[in-house]
Design a protein around this motif. Structure first.
Motif, PDB file in Angstrom:
ATOM      1  N   MET A   1       0.729  -1.185   0.024  1.00  0.00           N
ATOM      2  CA  MET A   1      -0.095  -0.025   0.125  1.00  0.00           C
ATOM      3  C   MET A   1       0.711   1.238   0.005  1.00  0.00           C
ATOM      4  O   MET A   1       1.873   1.326   0.612  1.00  0.00           O
ATOM      5  N   PRO A   2       0.457   2.228  -0.628  1.00  0.00           N
ATOM      6  CA  PRO A   2       1.361   3.595  -0.883  1.00  0.00           C
ATOM      7  C   PRO A   2       1.187   4.378   0.450  1.00  0.00           C
ATOM      8  O   PRO A   2       0.129   4.266   1.153  1.00  0.00           O
ATOM      9  N   GLU A   3       2.154   4.910   0.928  1.00  0.00           N
ATOM     10  CA  GLU A   3       2.294   5.805   1.803  1.00  0.00           C
ATOM     11  C   GLU A   3       2.100   7.237   1.510  1.00  0.00           C
ATOM     12  O   GLU A   3       3.092   7.593   0.594  1.00  0.00           O
ATOM     13  N   LEU A   4       1.256   8.149   1.595  1.00  0.00           N
ATOM     14  CA  LEU A   4       1.215   9.633   1.266  1.00  0.00           C
ATOM     15  C   LEU A   4       1.534  10.699   2.160  1.00  0.00           C
ATOM     16  O   LEU A   4       1.231  10.350   3.436  1.00  0.00           O
ATOM     17  N   PRO A  22      -4.816   1.879   0.464  1.00  0.00           N
ATOM     18  CA  PRO A  22      -5.061   1.191  -0.510  1.00  0.00           C
ATOM     19  C   PRO A  22      -4.921   1.715  -1.893  1.00  0.00           C
ATOM     20  O   PRO A  22      -5.108   3.018  -1.880  1.00  0.00           O
ATOM     21  N   ASP A  23      -4.221   0.956  -3.039  1.00  0.00           N
ATOM     22  CA  ASP A  23      -4.053   1.793  -4.269  1.00  0.00           C
ATOM     23  C   ASP A  23      -5.297   2.412  -4.871  1.00  0.00           C
ATOM     24  O   ASP A  23      -5.068   3.604  -5.371  1.00  0.00           O
ATOM     25  N   VAL A  29      -7.808  10.322  -1.073  1.00  0.00           N
ATOM     26  CA  VAL A  29      -6.731  10.787   0.303  1.00  0.00           C
ATOM     27  C   VAL A  29      -5.999  11.852  -0.199  1.00  0.00           C
ATOM     28  O   VAL A  29      -5.850  12.904   0.643  1.00  0.00           O
ATOM     29  N   THR A  30      -5.502  11.992  -1.385  1.00  0.00           N
ATOM     30  CA  THR A  30      -4.640  12.913  -1.710  1.00  0.00           C
ATOM     31  C   THR A  30      -5.316  14.184  -1.993  1.00  0.00           C
ATOM     32  O   THR A  30      -4.972  15.259  -1.412  1.00  0.00           O
ATOM     33  N   ALA A  31      -6.466  14.242  -2.391  1.00  0.00           N
ATOM     34  CA  ALA A  31      -7.502  15.268  -2.613  1.00  0.00           C
ATOM     35  C   ALA A  31      -7.670  15.702  -1.236  1.00  0.00           C
ATOM     36  O   ALA A  31      -7.811  17.027  -0.928  1.00  0.00           O
ATOM     37  N   ASN A  32      -8.097  14.882  -0.498  1.00  0.00           N
ATOM     38  CA  ASN A  32      -8.309  15.122   1.068  1.00  0.00           C
ATOM     39  C   ASN A  32      -7.126  16.052   1.616  1.00  0.00           C
ATOM     40  O   ASN A  32      -7.500  16.945   2.449  1.00  0.00           O
ATOM     41  N   LEU A  33      -6.001  15.541   1.738  1.00  0.00           N
ATOM     42  CA  LEU A  33      -4.969  16.158   2.361  1.00  0.00           C
ATOM     43  C   LEU A  33      -4.711  17.614   1.792  1.00  0.00           C
ATOM     44  O   LEU A  33      -4.483  18.525   2.574  1.00  0.00           O
ATOM     45  N   TYR A  57       1.355  23.438  -1.129  1.00  0.00           N
ATOM     46  CA  TYR A  57       1.616  22.019  -0.582  1.00  0.00           C
ATOM     47  C   TYR A  57       1.700  20.958  -1.401  1.00  0.00           C
ATOM     48  O   TYR A  57       0.996  21.049  -2.851  1.00  0.00           O
ATOM     49  N   THR A  58       2.376  20.108  -1.242  1.00  0.00           N
ATOM     50  CA  THR A  58       2.384  18.846  -2.220  1.00  0.00           C
ATOM     51  C   THR A  58       2.367  17.726  -1.592  1.00  0.00           C
ATOM     52  O   THR A  58       2.266  17.233  -0.370  1.00  0.00           O
ATOM     53  N   VAL A  59       1.980  16.299  -2.306  1.00  0.00           N
ATOM     54  CA  VAL A  59       1.707  15.122  -1.660  1.00  0.00           C
ATOM     55  C   VAL A  59       2.907  14.107  -2.454  1.00  0.00           C
ATOM     56  O   VAL A  59       2.787  14.179  -3.366  1.00  0.00           O
ATOM     57  N   ARG A  60       3.481  13.564  -1.585  1.00  0.00           N
ATOM     58  CA  ARG A  60       4.564  12.573  -1.920  1.00  0.00           C
ATOM     59  C   ARG A  60       4.093  11.346  -1.647  1.00  0.00           C
ATOM     60  O   ARG A  60       3.561  10.968  -0.548  1.00  0.00           O
ATOM     61  N   VAL A  61       4.339  10.383  -2.672  1.00  0.00           N
ATOM     62  CA  VAL A  61       3.790   9.098  -2.644  1.00  0.00           C
ATOM     63  C   VAL A  61       5.188   8.093  -2.458  1.00  0.00           C
ATOM     64  O   VAL A  61       5.981   8.219  -3.308  1.00  0.00           O
ATOM     65  N   ALA A  62       5.065   7.202  -1.185  1.00  0.00           N
ATOM     66  CA  ALA A  62       6.259   6.417  -1.059  1.00  0.00           C
ATOM     67  C   ALA A  62       5.849   5.065  -1.203  1.00  0.00           C
ATOM     68  O   ALA A  62       4.672   4.604  -0.995  1.00  0.00           O
TER      69      ALA A  62
END
Length: 62
Positions: A1-4, A22-23, A29-33, A57-62
């Motif tokens: 599962m990705p970590e945002l 989950p994928d 979740v990105t939109a919510n953050l 702000y940005t969201v990084r996916v790990a």
């Protein structure tokens, strides 16, 4: 599962703004953050004179 990870305008991880999802929920979740958590963090820092906006702000996916 990705970590945002929500990242502030200075490149730092916003405390408490890491989500493992989950994928199929990455986009939501990105939109919510960006729509809620980034706004709250920017408002918090505005009280201390930092001119942040949620758009920075940005969201990084790990």
């Amino acid at each position: 599962m990705p970590e945002l990870r929500l990242i502030d305008p200075n490149g730092y991880l916003v405390p408490g703004a890491t989500r493992t999802v989950p994928d199929d929920q990455v986009e939501a979740v990105t939109a919510n953050l960006l729509a809620e958590t980034a706004v709250q963090d920017a408002d918090y820092w505005a009280e201390y004179g930092h001119p942040y906006t949620a758009r920075q702000y940005t969201v990084r996916v790990a």
